[in-house]
Design a protein around this motif. Structure first.
Motif, PDB file in Angstrom:
ATOM      1  N   LYS A 110       0.830  -1.199   0.000  1.00 30.94           N
ATOM      2  CA  LYS A 110       0.000   0.000   0.000  1.00 30.94           C
ATOM      3  C   LYS A 110       0.866   1.251   0.000  1.00 30.94           C
ATOM      4  CE  LYS A 110      -3.762   2.260   2.513  1.00 30.94           C
ATOM      5  NZ  LYS A 110      -4.672   2.195   3.685  1.00 30.94           N
ATOM      6  N   ASP A 111       1.983   1.224   0.709  1.00 34.24           N
ATOM      7  CA  ASP A 111       2.875   2.380   0.761  1.00 34.24           C
ATOM      8  C   ASP A 111       3.407   2.736  -0.623  1.00 34.24           C
ATOM      9  OD1 ASP A 111       2.521   2.553   3.450  1.00 34.24           O
ATOM     10  OD2 ASP A 111       4.402   1.571   3.986  1.00 34.24           O
ATOM     11  N   LYS A 112       3.729   1.703  -1.414  1.00 34.10           N
ATOM     12  CA  LYS A 112       4.249   1.939  -2.761  1.00 34.10           C
ATOM     13  C   LYS A 112       3.171   2.537  -3.662  1.00 34.10           C
ATOM     14  CE  LYS A 112       7.701  -1.739  -2.436  1.00 34.10           C
ATOM     15  NZ  LYS A 112       8.107  -3.096  -2.901  1.00 34.10           N
ATOM     16  N   VAL A 113       1.966   2.014  -3.515  1.00 31.85           N
ATOM     17  CA  VAL A 113       0.850   2.547  -4.300  1.00 31.85           C
ATOM     18  C   VAL A 113       0.596   3.995  -3.930  1.00 31.85           C
ATOM     19  CG1 VAL A 113      -1.598   2.309  -4.853  1.00 31.85           C
ATOM     20  CG2 VAL A 113      -0.202   0.262  -4.523  1.00 31.85           C
ATOM     21  N   GLN A 114       0.614   4.288  -2.641  1.00 35.20           N
ATOM     22  CA  GLN A 114       0.399   5.658  -2.172  1.00 35.20           C
ATOM     23  C   GLN A 114       1.455   6.609  -2.731  1.00 35.20           C
ATOM     24  OE1 GLN A 114       0.270   4.942   2.115  1.00 35.20           O
ATOM     25  NE2 GLN A 114      -1.905   5.475   2.146  1.00 35.20           N
ATOM     26  N   GLU A 115       2.686   6.121  -2.809  1.00 37.99           N
ATOM     27  CA  GLU A 115       3.764   6.962  -3.316  1.00 37.99           C
ATOM     28  C   GLU A 115       3.543   7.307  -4.785  1.00 37.99           C
ATOM     29  OE1 GLU A 115       8.674   7.020  -3.199  1.00 37.99           O
ATOM     30  OE2 GLU A 115       7.572   5.376  -2.244  1.00 37.99           O
ATOM     31  N   ALA A 120       1.509  11.140  -8.955  1.00 37.39           N
ATOM     32  CA  ALA A 120       0.567  11.405 -10.050  1.00 37.39           C
ATOM     33  C   ALA A 120      -0.333  12.585  -9.714  1.00 37.39           C
ATOM     34  CB  ALA A 120      -0.271  10.159 -10.326  1.00 37.39           C
ATOM     35  N   ARG A 121      -0.750  12.653  -8.460  1.00 38.98           N
ATOM     36  CA  ARG A 121      -1.599  13.762  -8.030  1.00 38.98           C
ATOM     37  C   ARG A 121      -0.864  15.095  -8.141  1.00 38.98           C
ATOM     38  NH1 ARG A 121      -5.710  12.765  -4.466  1.00 38.98           N
ATOM     39  NH2 ARG A 121      -4.505  11.080  -3.497  1.00 38.98           N
ATOM     40  N   ASP A 122       0.404  15.070  -7.733  1.00 43.79           N
ATOM     41  CA  ASP A 122       1.218  16.282  -7.759  1.00 43.79           C
ATOM     42  C   ASP A 122       1.387  16.802  -9.185  1.00 43.79           C
ATOM     43  OD1 ASP A 122       3.035  18.237  -6.470  1.00 43.79           O
ATOM     44  OD2 ASP A 122       4.565  17.207  -7.656  1.00 43.79           O
ATOM     45  N   LYS A 123       1.557  15.889 -10.141  1.00 40.12           N
ATOM     46  CA  LYS A 123       1.762  16.273 -11.549  1.00 40.12           C
ATOM     47  C   LYS A 123       0.453  16.341 -12.338  1.00 40.12           C
ATOM     48  CE  LYS A 123       6.294  16.466 -11.502  1.00 40.12           C
ATOM     49  NZ  LYS A 123       7.047  17.695 -11.821  1.00 40.12           N
ATOM     50  N   LYS A 124      -0.644  15.977 -11.666  1.00 41.34           N
ATOM     51  CA  LYS A 124      -1.978  16.004 -12.280  1.00 41.34           C
ATOM     52  C   LYS A 124      -2.040  15.141 -13.538  1.00 41.34           C
ATOM     53  CE  LYS A 124      -3.004  20.595 -10.454  1.00 41.34           C
ATOM     54  NZ  LYS A 124      -3.369  22.003 -10.743  1.00 41.34           N
ATOM     55  N   ILE A 161      -8.777   0.487  -5.257  1.00 39.71           N
ATOM     56  CA  ILE A 161      -7.513   0.888  -4.619  1.00 39.71           C
ATOM     57  C   ILE A 161      -7.289   2.387  -4.799  1.00 39.71           C
ATOM     58  CG2 ILE A 161      -5.003   0.653  -4.710  1.00 39.71           C
ATOM     59  CD1 ILE A 161      -5.429  -2.286  -5.501  1.00 39.71           C
ATOM     60  N   LEU A 162      -7.489   2.876  -6.014  1.00 41.73           N
ATOM     61  CA  LEU A 162      -7.306   4.310  -6.271  1.00 41.73           C
ATOM     62  C   LEU A 162      -8.394   5.133  -5.584  1.00 41.73           C
ATOM     63  CD1 LEU A 162      -6.237   4.432 -10.037  1.00 41.73           C
ATOM     64  CD2 LEU A 162      -4.799   4.376  -8.003  1.00 41.73           C
ATOM     65  N   GLU A 163      -9.618   4.646  -5.631  1.00 44.06           N
ATOM     66  CA  GLU A 163     -10.716   5.381  -4.991  1.00 44.06           C
ATOM     67  C   GLU A 163     -10.489   5.502  -3.483  1.00 44.06           C
ATOM     68  OE1 GLU A 163     -14.556   4.505  -7.877  1.00 44.06           O
ATOM     69  OE2 GLU A 163     -14.133   3.123  -6.226  1.00 44.06           O
ATOM     70  N   ASN A 164      -9.994   4.439  -2.874  1.00 42.58           N
ATOM     71  CA  ASN A 164      -9.739   4.469  -1.433  1.00 42.58           C
ATOM     72  C   ASN A 164      -8.638   5.453  -1.061  1.00 42.58           C
ATOM     73  OD1 ASN A 164     -11.714   2.564  -0.916  1.00 42.58           O
ATOM     74  ND2 ASN A 164     -10.306   0.826  -0.994  1.00 42.58           N
ATOM     75  N   LEU A 165      -7.818   5.800  -2.042  1.00 47.65           N
ATOM     76  CA  LEU A 165      -6.776   6.803  -1.821  1.00 47.65           C
ATOM     77  C   LEU A 165      -7.240   8.190  -2.268  1.00 47.65           C
ATOM     78  CD1 LEU A 165      -3.660   4.753  -3.013  1.00 47.65           C
ATOM     79  CD2 LEU A 165      -4.226   5.410  -0.664  1.00 47.65           C
ATOM     80  N   GLY A 166      -8.511   8.284  -2.628  1.00 45.92           N
ATOM     81  CA  GLY A 166      -9.080   9.566  -3.027  1.00 45.92           C
ATOM     82  C   GLY A 166      -8.604  10.044  -4.391  1.00 45.92           C
ATOM     83  N   TYR A 167      -8.228   9.080  -5.253  1.00 48.89           N
ATOM     84  CA  TYR A 167      -7.739   9.461  -6.587  1.00 48.89           C
ATOM     85  C   TYR A 167      -8.720   8.973  -7.645  1.00 48.89           C
ATOM     86  CZ  TYR A 167      -4.266  11.042  -9.909  1.00 48.89           C
ATOM     87  OH  TYR A 167      -3.600  11.753 -10.876  1.00 48.89           O
ATOM     88  N   TYR A 168      -9.214   9.901  -8.442  1.00 52.97           N
ATOM     89  CA  TYR A 168     -10.268   9.565  -9.400  1.00 52.97           C
ATOM     90  C   TYR A 168      -9.900   9.912 -10.840  1.00 52.97           C
ATOM     91  CZ  TYR A 168     -12.589   9.603  -4.886  1.00 52.97           C
ATOM     92  OH  TYR A 168     -12.903   9.365  -3.566  1.00 52.97           O
ATOM     93  N   GLU A 169      -8.666  10.347 -11.028  1.00 53.00           N
ATOM     94  CA  GLU A 169      -8.215  10.693 -12.379  1.00 53.00           C
ATOM     95  C   GLU A 169      -7.786   9.415 -13.096  1.00 53.00           C
ATOM     96  OE1 GLU A 169      -8.292  14.022 -13.552  1.00 53.00           O
ATOM     97  OE2 GLU A 169      -9.510  14.032 -11.730  1.00 53.00           O
TER      98      GLU A 169
END
Length: 352
Positions: A110-115, A120-124, A161-169
């Motif tokens: 999970k830590d690797k996925v979060q990283e 990806a979030r930072d670079k949009k 997995i992405l949704e649980n991390l609040g990522y929807y892009e």
């Protein structure tokens, strides 16, 4: 009139995918990414052919480093295709790619996925989740077999997995080399998510086989309003993928551009229609982006009549032929002048 399903919108570079945006055309390089010169050349050729998004395989660190030299030389968004190694994903993001093709459930803890998600979030940049019938886990196959249900459930696991991390892009693909399985998988997935869908038949074969399979699979879904971006997979020159993808969309009225219609020939044909049609196709290549329909017919029986919806056309006779516009005959010329006069008529009509 096709009513497309409204999906959420993401951006791959400056190319909008989903929402009300046009169905974008993608391809993938088949050069080693580490061969920087060859990869740049192929991407530039794809750009010229009308490719709007390109994907490159990133199997190792050397490929990541190659991105630093490739990206400044191209003008369309580049997606890094990565499997299993989260460090390659981080490296590709740092290099400046416009998107990732990576399944978050396959890159480790999970830590690797979060990283990866944080970068990806930072670079949009968006992430494409891509599940193929040939890459299902043994556990999933034991539970469902290789079925649309198995493919879709596997994709939704990665989505969660992405949704649980609040990522929807994200956008999703559920490809198969079997057309029926592919169709059922996308139809099922479309009912379960609002994310953009990337359509394709995987391992579709050579140009002929891929044209048939992709037209059936991708074409059927687009006709139903499903699909936001597509890739026609061809074993061969990826440039061929672009022309097939364009023709599928033009046939459905989803994309404007030159259309050439021609009859299949029969016993009434008294000119070399096959050669003439090939000559017309070649001569009109510079006008492929113009929204015109051109007919090349083998005889005057089916000429202006069956092709009356064409903007321009020619119909062969015995040593001569007719030139027509919107179904109305505007001239009769010797056979050897048909091509020249047709091109002249079209050039006079088109804006300079």
């Amino acid at each position: 009139m096709i009513t497309r399903k409204k999906t959420s919108q993401i951006f791959v570079g400056k190319v909008a995918v989903g929402g009300n945006s046009p169905v974008s055309i993608q391809s993938m390089t088949n050069t080693p990414t580490t061969d920087i010169v060859a990869t740049i050349k192929q991407i530039q050729e794809l750009e010229s052919a009308g490719c709007e998004i390109v994907r490159c395989a990133i199997p190792d660190t050397e490929s990541v480093l190659a991105l630093y030299k490739i990206l400044p030389e191209i003008h369309i968004p580049l997606i890094a295709d990565i499997h299993f190694d989260y460090k390659l994903a981080l490296g590709a993001i740092k290099a400046g790619v416009d998107g990732l093709r990576i399944n978050p459930g396959n890159i480790g803890s999970k830590d690797k996925v979060q990283e990866v998600v944080a970068a990806a979030r930072d670079k949009k940049i968006p992430i494409r989740i891509g599940v193929n019938a040939g890459s299902l886990s043994k556990k999933t196959i034991m539970k469902y077999g290789v079925t649309p249900q198995a493919i879709v459930e596997s994709a939704l696991v990665h989505v969660s997995i992405l949704e649980n991390l609040g990522y929807y892009e994200m956008k999703i693909s559920v490809k198969s080399s079997d057309v029926v399985t592919m169709l059922e998988s996308y139809r099922m997935l479309s009912k379960k998510v609002v994310y953009p869908l990337h359509l394709g038949i995987t391992e579709a074969g050579t140009r002929f086989s891929s044209t048939v399979k992709s037209s059936l699979g991708i074409g059927a879904l687009l006709a139903e309003g499903i699909g936001d971006t597509i890739r026609v997979s061809v074993t061969g020159n990826p440039i061929d993928e672009i022309s097939i993808a364009k023709e599928i969309q033009k046939s459905l009225g989803l994309r404007k551009g030159l259309q050439i219609i021609s009859c299949p020939t029969c016993g009434r044909t008294s000119i070399d229609l096959i050669t003439l049609t090939e000559q017309v196709e070649k001569a009109l290549l510079p006008y492929s982006d113009y929204d015109i329909k051109v007919a090349v017919m083998g005889c005057v029986v089916n000429g202006p009549g069956e092709a009356r919806e064409a903007d321009f056309g020619i119909a062969g006779g015995n040593g001569e032929g007719l030139i027509f516009k919107k179904g109305e005959i505007i001239g009769k010329v010797p056979e050897k002048m048909l091509l020249t006069e047709l091109i002249k008529l079209i050039e006079n009509y088109l804006p300079q």
